[in-house]
Design a protein around this motif. Structure first.
Motif, mmCIF file in Angstrom:
data_model
loop_
_atom_site.group_PDB
_atom_site.id
_atom_site.type_symbol
_atom_site.label_atom_id
_atom_site.label_comp_id
_atom_site.label_asym_id
_atom_site.label_seq_id
_atom_site.Cartn_x
_atom_site.Cartn_y
_atom_site.Cartn_z
ATOM 1 N N ASN A 75 -32.765 93.429 91.149
ATOM 2 C CA ASN A 75 -33.900 94.210 91.629
ATOM 3 C C ASN A 75 -33.557 95.168 92.765
ATOM 4 O O ASN A 75 -34.275 96.134 92.983
ATOM 5 N N HIS A 76 -32.464 94.928 93.487
ATOM 6 C CA HIS A 76 -32.103 95.865 94.547
ATOM 7 C C HIS A 76 -31.585 97.194 93.988
ATOM 8 O O HIS A 76 -31.375 98.131 94.739
ATOM 9 N N PHE A 77 -31.424 97.273 92.668
ATOM 10 C CA PHE A 77 -31.050 98.530 92.006
ATOM 11 C C PHE A 77 -32.274 99.227 91.395
ATOM 12 O O PHE A 77 -32.147 100.290 90.812
ATOM 13 N N LYS A 78 -33.428 98.623 91.515
ATOM 14 C CA LYS A 78 -34.629 99.108 90.827
ATOM 15 C C LYS A 78 -35.319 100.204 91.648
ATOM 16 O O LYS A 78 -35.685 99.987 92.803
ATOM 17 N N PRO A 79 -35.515 101.375 91.050
ATOM 18 C CA PRO A 79 -36.188 102.454 91.777
ATOM 19 C C PRO A 79 -37.704 102.231 91.843
ATOM 20 O O PRO A 79 -38.270 101.501 91.041
ATOM 21 N N THR A 80 -38.336 102.882 92.804
ATOM 22 C CA THR A 80 -39.794 102.851 92.903
ATOM 23 C C THR A 80 -40.392 103.642 91.745
ATOM 24 O O THR A 80 -41.395 103.230 91.159
ATOM 25 N N TRP A 81 -39.776 104.792 91.453
ATOM 26 C CA TRP A 81 -40.194 105.646 90.340
ATOM 27 C C TRP A 81 -38.962 106.172 89.617
ATOM 28 O O TRP A 81 -37.877 106.234 90.199
ATOM 29 N N MET A 82 -39.141 106.582 88.369
ATOM 30 C CA MET A 82 -38.096 107.270 87.600
ATOM 31 C C MET A 82 -38.686 108.590 87.121
ATOM 32 O O MET A 82 -39.636 108.603 86.342
ATOM 33 N N VAL A 83 -38.143 109.697 87.621
ATOM 34 C CA VAL A 83 -38.621 111.034 87.284
ATOM 35 C C VAL A 83 -37.439 111.818 86.737
ATOM 36 O O VAL A 83 -36.329 111.722 87.262
ATOM 37 N N LEU A 111 -32.481 96.233 83.494
ATOM 38 C CA LEU A 111 -33.754 96.368 84.199
ATOM 39 C C LEU A 111 -34.873 96.853 83.275
ATOM 40 O O LEU A 111 -36.001 96.355 83.342
ATOM 41 N N ILE A 112 -34.558 97.808 82.413
ATOM 42 C CA ILE A 112 -35.561 98.339 81.474
ATOM 43 C C ILE A 112 -35.979 97.273 80.472
ATOM 44 O O ILE A 112 -37.153 97.160 80.121
ATOM 45 N N LYS A 113 -35.030 96.472 80.048
ATOM 46 C CA LYS A 113 -35.346 95.384 79.114
ATOM 47 C C LYS A 113 -36.293 94.371 79.774
ATOM 48 O O LYS A 113 -37.205 93.864 79.138
ATOM 49 N N LYS A 114 -36.073 94.095 81.064
ATOM 50 C CA LYS A 114 -36.907 93.139 81.796
ATOM 51 C C LYS A 114 -38.279 93.715 82.166
ATOM 52 O O LYS A 114 -39.231 92.970 82.346
ATOM 53 N N ASP A 115 -38.367 95.049 82.303
ATOM 54 C CA ASP A 115 -39.617 95.689 82.722
ATOM 55 C C ASP A 115 -39.864 96.944 81.885
ATOM 56 O O ASP A 115 -39.351 98.008 82.195
ATOM 57 N N PRO A 116 -40.671 96.827 80.835
ATOM 58 C CA PRO A 116 -40.941 97.967 79.957
ATOM 59 C C PRO A 116 -41.647 99.137 80.657
ATOM 60 O O PRO A 116 -41.695 100.229 80.128
ATOM 61 N N GLU A 117 -42.178 98.912 81.861
ATOM 62 C CA GLU A 117 -42.810 100.003 82.620
ATOM 63 C C GLU A 117 -41.788 100.954 83.231
ATOM 64 O O GLU A 117 -42.148 102.014 83.718
ATOM 65 N N MET A 118 -40.531 100.546 83.226
ATOM 66 C CA MET A 118 -39.483 101.443 83.725
ATOM 67 C C MET A 118 -39.229 102.499 82.662
ATOM 68 O O MET A 118 -38.529 102.257 81.688
ATOM 69 N N LYS A 119 -39.824 103.668 82.880
ATOM 70 C CA LYS A 119 -39.720 104.777 81.926
ATOM 71 C C LYS A 119 -39.512 106.075 82.696
ATOM 72 O O LYS A 119 -39.994 106.217 83.812
ATOM 73 N N TRP A 120 -38.834 106.994 82.040
ATOM 74 C CA TRP A 120 -38.687 108.323 82.618
ATOM 75 C C TRP A 120 -40.022 109.035 82.528
ATOM 76 O O TRP A 120 -40.664 109.032 81.484
ATOM 77 N N ARG A 121 -40.439 109.619 83.633
ATOM 78 C CA ARG A 121 -41.717 110.322 83.696
ATOM 79 C C ARG A 121 -41.502 111.703 84.290
ATOM 80 O O ARG A 121 -40.400 112.045 84.713
ATOM 81 N N ASP A 122 -42.586 112.473 84.359
ATOM 82 C CA ASP A 122 -42.474 113.814 84.942
ATOM 83 C C ASP A 122 -43.215 113.913 86.277
ATOM 84 O O ASP A 122 -43.445 115.001 86.785
ATOM 85 N N THR A 123 -43.568 112.762 86.861
ATOM 86 C CA THR A 123 -44.305 112.740 88.111
ATOM 87 C C THR A 123 -44.167 111.367 88.782
ATOM 88 O O THR A 123 -43.836 110.390 88.117
ATOM 89 N N ILE A 124 -44.437 111.329 90.083
ATOM 90 C CA ILE A 124 -44.531 110.037 90.752
ATOM 91 C C ILE A 124 -45.991 109.602 90.848
ATOM 92 O O ILE A 124 -46.286 108.574 91.443
ATOM 93 N N ASP A 125 -46.900 110.389 90.293
ATOM 94 C CA ASP A 125 -48.330 110.052 90.311
ATOM 95 C C ASP A 125 -48.673 109.026 89.252
ATOM 96 O O ASP A 125 -49.594 109.195 88.459
ATOM 97 N N VAL A 126 -47.910 107.974 89.196
ATOM 98 C CA VAL A 126 -48.152 106.881 88.251
ATOM 99 C C VAL A 126 -47.835 105.580 88.979
ATOM 100 O O VAL A 126 -47.275 105.576 90.059
ATOM 101 N N ARG A 127 -48.167 104.498 88.351
ATOM 102 C CA ARG A 127 -47.931 103.182 88.934
ATOM 103 C C ARG A 127 -46.465 103.038 89.349
ATOM 104 O O ARG A 127 -45.557 103.408 88.636
ATOM 105 N N ARG A 128 -46.291 102.468 90.510
ATOM 106 C CA ARG A 128 -44.935 102.186 90.973
ATOM 107 C C ARG A 128 -44.325 101.087 90.106
ATOM 108 O O ARG A 128 -45.024 100.225 89.606
#
Length: 181
Positions: A3-11, A161-178
């Motif tokens: 988890n110390h490698f996990k970003p707050t957001w992925m843009v 990390l993506i396998k463990k948390d499907p919410e980790m997705k590339w997005r075009d904004t940080i205006d989404v759930r952390r």
């Protein structure tokens, strides 16, 4: 475990991060990696897109500081073109460079954001320093020789990390759930 490698957001790109998004998160200052985040690693010049992004940040009173593991000479060349403050030889993922920024500027830790293209150096270091993070895709698919090993390892970390948390997705904004850590 990782988890110390996990970003707050992925843009996908630093240029998709807007002053409005930052203000919504009470972010007043951005630490940005240099190579393959702000500019291409093999190009010492800034693009028009880079110049415009920084101009928008400045117009909205968002402080931008380059935090790079590169030498003073390399970082200063780009920082001078962009009229930005910089911290070279940051020794990421160690927190030395991050702490230097926190001491030098009068922003609270929760008002900072680190933007970088590597989970091993940029994201891990900022997480260790208690700073919110955005992982961006590298500007170029190629890397300097000293980054290639990191990319191999970070691909495995990201896949886990993506396998463990499907919410980790590339997005075009940080205006989404952390992304939950």
């Amino acid at each position: 475990m990782l988890n110390h490698f996990k970003p707050t957001w992925m843009v996908e790109s630093i240029y998709q991060i807007t002053p409005e998004q930052l203000k919504n998160e009470n972010i007043k200052a951005v630490l940005t990696d240099l190579d393959n985040t702000l500019i291409a690693w093999n190009n010492p010049e800034a693009t028009e897109e880079t110049i415009e992004w920084i101009k928008r940040m400045k117009q909205n009173d968002i402080k931008v500081v380059i935090l790079s593991n590169n030498s003073r000479k390399r970082v200063k060349k780009v920082a001078t073109i962009l009229d930005l403050d910089f911290i070279p030889s940051a020794l990421k993922p160690l927190t030395i460079g991050f702490k230097k920024a926190l001491r030098k500027y009068s922003f609270n830790k929760d008002e900072w954001l680190m933007v970088g293209d590597q989970v091993i150096t940029d994201i891990r270091g900022a997480n260790q320093a208690g700073i919110k993070t955005v992982l961006v895709k590298p500007i170029l698919d190629s890397d300097a020789w000293n980054t290639r090993l990191n990319r191999f390892i970070e691909l495995k970390i990201l896949n886990y990390l993506i396998k463990k948390d499907p919410e980790m997705k590339w997005r075009d904004t940080i205006d989404v759930r952390r992304i939950e850590k």
